[in-house]
Design a protein around this motif. Structure first.
Motif, PDB file in Angstrom:
ATOM      1  N   ARG A 217       0.910  -1.225   0.010  1.00 27.65           N
ATOM      2  CA  ARG A 217       0.073  -0.082  -0.052  1.00 27.65           C
ATOM      3  C   ARG A 217       0.770   1.411  -0.013  1.00 27.65           C
ATOM      4  N   THR A 218       0.497   2.161  -0.902  1.00 26.42           N
ATOM      5  CA  THR A 218       1.161   3.479  -0.886  1.00 26.42           C
ATOM      6  C   THR A 218       0.396   4.449  -0.193  1.00 26.42           C
ATOM      7  N   ARG A 220       0.390   8.121   0.771  1.00 25.66           N
ATOM      8  CA  ARG A 220       0.805   9.670   0.177  1.00 25.66           C
ATOM      9  C   ARG A 220       1.530  10.333   1.309  1.00 25.66           C
ATOM     10  N   VAL A 221       2.600  10.752   0.862  1.00 24.88           N
ATOM     11  CA  VAL A 221       3.703  11.402   1.785  1.00 24.88           C
ATOM     12  C   VAL A 221       4.245  10.713   2.818  1.00 24.88           C
ATOM     13  N   ALA A 222       3.361   9.659   3.488  1.00 22.88           N
ATOM     14  CA  ALA A 222       3.986   8.996   4.389  1.00 22.88           C
ATOM     15  C   ALA A 222       4.706   7.747   4.264  1.00 22.88           C
ATOM     16  N   GLY A 223       4.530   7.217   2.893  1.00 19.76           N
ATOM     17  CA  GLY A 223       5.672   5.998   2.596  1.00 19.76           C
ATOM     18  C   GLY A 223       4.803   4.669   1.958  1.00 19.76           C
ATOM     19  N   TYR A 224       5.028   3.532   2.876  1.00 24.73           N
ATOM     20  CA  TYR A 224       4.864   2.388   2.178  1.00 24.73           C
ATOM     21  C   TYR A 224       4.198   1.284   3.406  1.00 24.73           C
ATOM     22  N   ALA A 225       3.367   0.395   3.187  1.00 26.79           N
ATOM     23  CA  ALA A 225       2.963  -0.539   4.276  1.00 26.79           C
ATOM     24  C   ALA A 225       2.545  -1.720   3.600  1.00 26.79           C
ATOM     25  N   LEU A 226       2.940  -2.935   4.350  1.00 25.52           N
ATOM     26  CA  LEU A 226       2.063  -4.215   3.750  1.00 25.52           C
ATOM     27  C   LEU A 226       0.914  -4.436   4.537  1.00 25.52           C
ATOM     28  N   ASP A 227      -0.197  -4.267   3.553  1.00 30.98           N
ATOM     29  CA  ASP A 227      -1.597  -4.287   4.201  1.00 30.98           C
ATOM     30  C   ASP A 227      -2.603  -4.986   3.259  1.00 30.98           C
ATOM     31  N   ASP A 228      -3.616  -5.827   3.807  1.00 25.12           N
ATOM     32  CA  ASP A 228      -4.501  -6.534   2.957  1.00 25.12           C
ATOM     33  C   ASP A 228      -6.014  -6.011   3.386  1.00 25.12           C
ATOM     34  N   ALA A 229      -5.839  -4.790   3.865  1.00 22.09           N
ATOM     35  CA  ALA A 229      -7.374  -4.049   3.949  1.00 22.09           C
ATOM     36  C   ALA A 229      -7.822  -3.703   2.546  1.00 22.09           C
ATOM     37  N   PRO A 230      -8.898  -3.615   2.108  1.00 23.90           N
ATOM     38  CA  PRO A 230      -9.463  -3.154   0.874  1.00 23.90           C
ATOM     39  C   PRO A 230      -9.332  -1.806   0.850  1.00 23.90           C
TER      40      PRO A 230
END
Length: 230
Positions: A217-218, A220-230
């Motif tokens: 998940r991108t 905005r401004v903050a960075g990236y995460a691994l996320d399976d939330a819709p």
């Protein structure tokens, strides 16, 4: 068993160090319990067996070495991984600790990264498959460098593998590009921030078929995460 389910008993009489160890271990995903002396450690072990023990040598009353010997003499606990953490730096002390039944020996002060690596090593030796990481339909084995999605074997470059392993150890947490650079390359490497975006794109291509959700998940401004939330 995955790292997030590993339960660690920390035996340390210094309250500030006890608190710091528990905080950092829990931040890494372990379930940590702390006690302050040898007798309390033996009582806690009788109540509930953990997956590993981090044991200070210099304890009030019953020493860490004595606790370790009692663990090895107990049929129910004798195969329990014990990592001895101590300020005693003499080589002979290390030999005594290992001869007393410890699986490993770390001299204080040490970094939490070192403690984590040593814990994972002893857990891998005693619990096959321990360090396999899972997230949604992803599965990653750090030891064999095998990555699967929904049973499909994936091919990742070394940097993409490190990036995915990092995300799977810290799921759903957002990391800035600066955070990722620090964690993967260290503070002394001069790597441009946009390099992270290149590796993220490569990781996405390796992970995703056309009909599969994108777990990277991108933000905005903050960075990236691994996320399976819709």
């Amino acid at each position: 068993m995955s790292q997030s389910s590993a339960r660690v008993l920390v035996v340390e009489d210094d309250p500030s160090l006890q608190l710091m160890l528990r905080y950092n271990l829990e931040k890494l995903g372990y379930r940590a319990e702390t006690v302050g002396d040898g007798e309390a450690a033996l009582s806690a072990l009788e109540d509930r067996r953990p997956d590993a023990v981090v044991l200070d040598w210099m304890l009030p009353g019953l020493s860490g070495l004595d606790v370790c010997r009692r663990i090895r003499a107990n049929a129910r606990l004798r195969d329990l991984p014990v990592l001895m953490l101590t300020a005693r730096s003499d080589e002979q002390d290390g030999i005594r600790g290992l001869d007393g039944g410890a699986d490993d020996y770390i001299v204080k002060p040490c970094s939490i990264e070192t403690l984590d690596a040593r814990l994972r090593a002893v857990l891998r030796r005693t619990q096959p498959g321990y360090d396999t990481l899972s997230f949604a339909d992803l599965r990653l084995d750090p030891e064999t460098h095998r990555v699967e999605r929904a049973g499909r074997l994936l091919t990742l470059g070394p940097t993409e593998f490190k990036l995915l392993e990092f995300f799977m150890r810290h799921p759903r947490r957002v990391f800035s590009r600066e955070d990722i650079l620090q964690r993967l390359w260290g503070p002394n490497m001069h790597v441009e921030l946009r390099t992270i975006d290149v590796h993220i794109r490569r990781l996405r291509r390796a992970l995703n078929l056309a009909d599969e959700p994108d777990y990277i998940r991108t933000v905005r401004v903050a960075g990236y995460a691994l996320d399976d939330a819709p």
